[in-house]
Design a protein around this motif. Structure first.
Motif, PDB file in Angstrom:
ATOM      1  N   LEU A  67      79.815  25.796  60.912  1.00 17.55           N
ATOM      2  CA  LEU A  67      81.006  25.086  60.456  1.00 17.55           C
ATOM      3  C   LEU A  67      82.211  25.648  61.195  1.00 17.55           C
ATOM      4  CD1 LEU A  67      81.863  22.978  58.220  1.00 17.55           C
ATOM      5  CD2 LEU A  67      82.421  24.968  56.808  1.00 17.55           C
ATOM      6  N   THR A  68      83.022  24.756  61.806  1.00 14.69           N
ATOM      7  CA  THR A  68      84.221  25.218  62.502  1.00 14.69           C
ATOM      8  C   THR A  68      85.309  25.598  61.491  1.00 14.69           C
ATOM      9  OG1 THR A  68      85.180  23.005  62.651  1.00 14.69           O
ATOM     10  CG2 THR A  68      83.695  23.679  64.430  1.00 14.69           C
ATOM     11  N   ASP A  69      86.344  26.237  61.994  1.00 14.13           N
ATOM     12  CA  ASP A  69      87.448  26.657  61.124  1.00 14.13           C
ATOM     13  C   ASP A  69      88.162  25.477  60.470  1.00 14.13           C
ATOM     14  OD1 ASP A  69      86.876  29.242  61.791  1.00 14.13           O
ATOM     15  OD2 ASP A  69      88.463  29.419  63.307  1.00 14.13           O
ATOM     16  N   ASP A  70      88.150  24.297  61.135  1.00 14.80           N
ATOM     17  CA  ASP A  70      88.819  23.128  60.555  1.00 14.80           C
ATOM     18  C   ASP A  70      87.850  22.191  59.826  1.00 14.80           C
ATOM     19  OD1 ASP A  70      87.583  22.381  62.878  1.00 14.80           O
ATOM     20  OD2 ASP A  70      89.290  21.301  63.710  1.00 14.80           O
ATOM     21  N   GLY A  71      86.659  22.693  59.507  1.00 16.76           N
ATOM     22  CA  GLY A  71      85.760  21.965  58.615  1.00 16.76           C
ATOM     23  C   GLY A  71      84.755  21.031  59.247  1.00 16.76           C
ATOM     24  N   THR A  72      84.564  21.089  60.558  1.00 18.92           N
ATOM     25  CA  THR A  72      83.570  20.230  61.216  1.00 18.92           C
ATOM     26  C   THR A  72      82.199  20.906  61.211  1.00 18.92           C
ATOM     27  OG1 THR A  72      85.189  19.128  62.628  1.00 18.92           O
ATOM     28  CG2 THR A  72      82.912  19.147  63.404  1.00 18.92           C
ATOM     29  N   GLU A  73      81.197  20.180  60.743  1.00 17.46           N
ATOM     30  CA  GLU A  73      79.830  20.684  60.764  1.00 17.46           C
ATOM     31  C   GLU A  73      79.208  20.369  62.120  1.00 17.46           C
ATOM     32  OE1 GLU A  73      77.556  19.066  57.548  1.00 17.46           O
ATOM     33  OE2 GLU A  73      79.224  19.272  56.134  1.00 17.46           O
ATOM     34  N   GLU A  92      66.932  23.395  77.056  1.00 17.20           N
ATOM     35  CA  GLU A  92      66.534  22.140  77.689  1.00 17.20           C
ATOM     36  C   GLU A  92      66.376  21.070  76.616  1.00 17.20           C
ATOM     37  OE1 GLU A  92      62.829  23.159  79.415  1.00 17.20           O
ATOM     38  OE2 GLU A  92      63.665  24.684  80.757  1.00 17.20           O
ATOM     39  N   ASP A  93      66.586  19.824  77.023  1.00 21.20           N
ATOM     40  CA  ASP A  93      66.394  18.674  76.133  1.00 21.20           C
ATOM     41  C   ASP A  93      67.202  18.849  74.843  1.00 21.20           C
ATOM     42  OD1 ASP A  93      65.462  16.286  75.179  1.00 21.20           O
ATOM     43  OD2 ASP A  93      63.548  17.092  74.474  1.00 21.20           O
ATOM     44  N   ILE A  94      68.523  18.819  74.982  1.00 18.65           N
ATOM     45  CA  ILE A  94      69.428  19.156  73.878  1.00 18.65           C
ATOM     46  C   ILE A  94      69.962  17.908  73.191  1.00 18.65           C
ATOM     47  CG2 ILE A  94      71.587  20.311  73.283  1.00 18.65           C
ATOM     48  CD1 ILE A  94      71.201  22.082  75.670  1.00 18.65           C
ATOM     49  N   THR A  95      70.035  17.979  71.871  1.00 20.47           N
ATOM     50  CA  THR A  95      70.778  16.997  71.083  1.00 20.47           C
ATOM     51  C   THR A  95      71.726  17.774  70.176  1.00 20.47           C
ATOM     52  OG1 THR A  95      69.100  16.955  69.341  1.00 20.47           O
ATOM     53  CG2 THR A  95      68.921  15.288  71.074  1.00 20.47           C
ATOM     54  N   ALA A  96      72.918  17.235  69.985  1.00 20.52           N
ATOM     55  CA  ALA A  96      73.907  17.892  69.137  1.00 20.52           C
ATOM     56  C   ALA A  96      74.617  16.845  68.294  1.00 20.52           C
ATOM     57  CB  ALA A  96      74.920  18.666  69.981  1.00 20.52           C
ATOM     58  N   GLU A  97      75.027  17.257  67.118  1.00 21.94           N
ATOM     59  CA  GLU A  97      75.756  16.350  66.233  1.00 21.94           C
ATOM     60  C   GLU A  97      76.916  17.101  65.599  1.00 21.94           C
ATOM     61  OE1 GLU A  97      74.322  12.956  63.300  1.00 21.94           O
ATOM     62  OE2 GLU A  97      74.148  14.927  62.348  1.00 21.94           O
ATOM     63  N   LEU A  98      78.088  16.476  65.628  1.00 23.10           N
ATOM     64  CA  LEU A  98      79.273  17.011  64.971  1.00 23.10           C
ATOM     65  C   LEU A  98      79.716  16.007  63.913  1.00 23.10           C
ATOM     66  CD1 LEU A  98      79.274  18.546  67.769  1.00 23.10           C
ATOM     67  CD2 LEU A  98      81.751  18.663  67.538  1.00 23.10           C
ATOM     68  N   VAL A  99      79.989  16.482  62.722  1.00 22.68           N
ATOM     69  CA  VAL A  99      80.487  15.634  61.641  1.00 22.68           C
ATOM     70  C   VAL A  99      81.780  16.265  61.142  1.00 22.68           C
ATOM     71  CG1 VAL A  99      80.018  14.598  59.393  1.00 22.68           C
ATOM     72  CG2 VAL A  99      78.133  14.982  60.993  1.00 22.68           C
ATOM     73  N   THR A 100      82.898  15.568  61.351  1.00 23.40           N
ATOM     74  CA  THR A 100      84.194  16.123  60.966  1.00 23.40           C
ATOM     75  C   THR A 100      84.418  15.989  59.466  1.00 23.40           C
ATOM     76  OG1 THR A 100      85.439  14.067  61.203  1.00 23.40           O
ATOM     77  CG2 THR A 100      85.086  15.377  63.205  1.00 23.40           C
ATOM     78  N   ASP A 101      85.432  16.692  58.997  1.00 26.16           N
ATOM     79  CA  ASP A 101      85.792  16.664  57.579  1.00 26.16           C
ATOM     80  C   ASP A 101      86.217  15.266  57.148  1.00 26.16           C
ATOM     81  OD1 ASP A 101      85.911  18.012  55.221  1.00 26.16           O
ATOM     82  OD2 ASP A 101      88.007  18.623  55.444  1.00 26.16           O
ATOM     83  N   ALA A 102      86.709  14.476  58.102  1.00 27.19           N
ATOM     84  CA  ALA A 102      87.159  13.118  57.785  1.00 27.19           C
ATOM     85  C   ALA A 102      86.037  12.090  57.890  1.00 27.19           C
ATOM     86  CB  ALA A 102      88.300  12.724  58.724  1.00 27.19           C
ATOM     87  N   GLY A 103      84.833  12.512  58.289  1.00 27.87           N
ATOM     88  CA  GLY A 103      83.700  11.602  58.363  1.00 27.87           C
ATOM     89  C   GLY A 103      83.389  11.062  59.744  1.00 27.87           C
ATOM     90  N   GLU A 179      99.431  16.894  63.909  1.00 26.51           N
ATOM     91  CA  GLU A 179     100.472  16.237  63.115  1.00 26.51           C
ATOM     92  C   GLU A 179      99.889  15.332  62.019  1.00 26.51           C
ATOM     93  OE1 GLU A 179      99.431  13.678  66.602  1.00 26.51           O
ATOM     94  OE2 GLU A 179      99.950  15.800  66.306  1.00 26.51           O
ATOM     95  N   THR A 180      98.592  15.029  62.093  1.00 26.73           N
ATOM     96  CA  THR A 180      97.963  14.149  61.101  1.00 26.73           C
ATOM     97  C   THR A 180      96.823  14.887  60.412  1.00 26.73           C
ATOM     98  OG1 THR A 180      98.440  12.263  62.530  1.00 26.73           O
ATOM     99  CG2 THR A 180      96.872  11.904  60.732  1.00 26.73           C
ATOM    100  N   PRO A 181      96.930  15.093  59.102  1.00 27.49           N
ATOM    101  CA  PRO A 181      95.827  15.753  58.402  1.00 27.49           C
ATOM    102  C   PRO A 181      94.539  14.942  58.534  1.00 27.49           C
ATOM    103  CG  PRO A 181      97.770  15.596  57.001  1.00 27.49           C
ATOM    104  CD  PRO A 181      98.036  14.756  58.204  1.00 27.49           C
ATOM    105  N   ASP A 182      93.445  15.634  58.819  1.00 21.67           N
ATOM    106  CA  ASP A 182      92.124  15.005  58.971  1.00 21.67           C
ATOM    107  C   ASP A 182      92.103  13.945  60.074  1.00 21.67           C
ATOM    108  OD1 ASP A 182      91.147  16.541  56.884  1.00 21.67           O
ATOM    109  OD2 ASP A 182      91.666  15.029  55.385  1.00 21.67           O
ATOM    110  N   GLY A 183      93.031  14.032  61.050  1.00 23.89           N
ATOM    111  CA  GLY A 183      93.069  13.076  62.147  1.00 23.89           C
ATOM    112  C   GLY A 183      92.532  13.696  63.426  1.00 23.89           C
ATOM    113  N   TYR A 184      92.046  12.836  64.329  1.00 19.26           N
ATOM    114  CA  TYR A 184      91.487  13.301  65.594  1.00 19.26           C
ATOM    115  C   TYR A 184      91.983  12.405  66.710  1.00 19.26           C
ATOM    116  CZ  TYR A 184      88.638  16.016  62.479  1.00 19.26           C
ATOM    117  OH  TYR A 184      88.258  16.883  61.505  1.00 19.26           O
ATOM    118  N   VAL A 185      92.163  12.997  67.891  1.00 16.22           N
ATOM    119  CA  VAL A 185      92.702  12.281  69.037  1.00 16.22           C
ATOM    120  C   VAL A 185      91.683  12.321  70.173  1.00 16.22           C
ATOM    121  CG1 VAL A 185      94.556  12.186  70.741  1.00 16.22           C
ATOM    122  CG2 VAL A 185      95.062  12.901  68.406  1.00 16.22           C
ATOM    123  N   LEU A 186      91.374  11.137  70.716  1.00 17.35           N
ATOM    124  CA  LEU A 186      90.498  11.028  71.880  1.00 17.35           C
ATOM    125  C   LEU A 186      91.362  10.611  73.056  1.00 17.35           C
ATOM    126  CD1 LEU A 186      87.638  11.050  73.097  1.00 17.35           C
ATOM    127  CD2 LEU A 186      87.384   8.681  72.321  1.00 17.35           C
TER     128      LEU A 186
END
Length: 200
Positions: A67-73, A92-103, A179-186
């Protein structure tokens, strides 16, 4: 009476000899006629290099989560991995999944990568695919993701399919919006080319 008794005693005496001999013949026949067991084919052997296994340490199907410091699993899986002398591991042959606190969900897949828990990052390389739950499908040759905070950065150019069209860019970064709680920027930058497909 005497004659019938003699016949009976002779019959019993004969059976005492004949029955054990018959049992011995049957057992001998079973052992002699029975099919020989193929000991080579009976035991399945894995097609592996035993000397290589003895030389190098290797893990099969390892998992690393946290779990990251800002709540992402995050959860990282690999087909195989081996430790590196300077710390961390090559996988080798990696899969990863991130699930943020905002879903928001990010799924990643790559041919190879490296874990560095000490530095708080994992890197993916070789035909990397990133897909988000918001409809983005991003292809690149390398990604670096943080395990301390929500941050995923491309290592070079990307090609993306987005809900609004198709775009190419020299770099990409996904970070949490301060600047936005539970917000993410791409963010796409370094020479963005967009082919916009408006909704019908």
């Amino acid at each position: 009476m005497t004659a019938s008794g003699d016949i009976r005693s002779r019959l019993v005496y004969g059976l005492k000899i004949a029955l054990p001999l018959l049992a011995l013949v049957i057992l001998s026949t079973l052992f002699l006629v029975s099919r020989r067991t193929d000991t080579e084919g009976a035991i399945p052997y894995a097609d592996v290099d035993v000397d290589a296994l003895a030389r190098e340490q290797r893990l099969t199907a390892p998992e690393y989560s946290g779990l990251t410091d800002d709540g992402t699993e995050f959860l990282v899986r690999a087909g195989a991995a081996r430790p590196l002398a300077r710390g961390g591991g090559q996988a080798e042959d990696i899969t990863a999944e991130l699930v943020t606190d905002a879903g928001l969900t990010l799924g990643m897949r790559a041919a190879q990568g490296r874990m560095d828990p000490g530095a708080g990052v994992f890197t993916l390389a070789g035909d990397v695919l990133l897909e988000t739950s918001t409809g983005y499908r991003i292809e690149t040759q390398g990604l670096k993701a943080s395990t301390v905070r929500t941050e995923v950065v491309s290592d070079g150019a990307i090609h993306a399919t987005a809900p609004f069209g198709v775009l190419d860019a020299g770099a990409m970064a996904l970070t949490s919006a301060t600047e936005t709680p539970d917000g993410y920027v791409l963010v796409f930058n370094q020479g963005v080319k967009l082919v916009y497909n408006p909704e019908n």
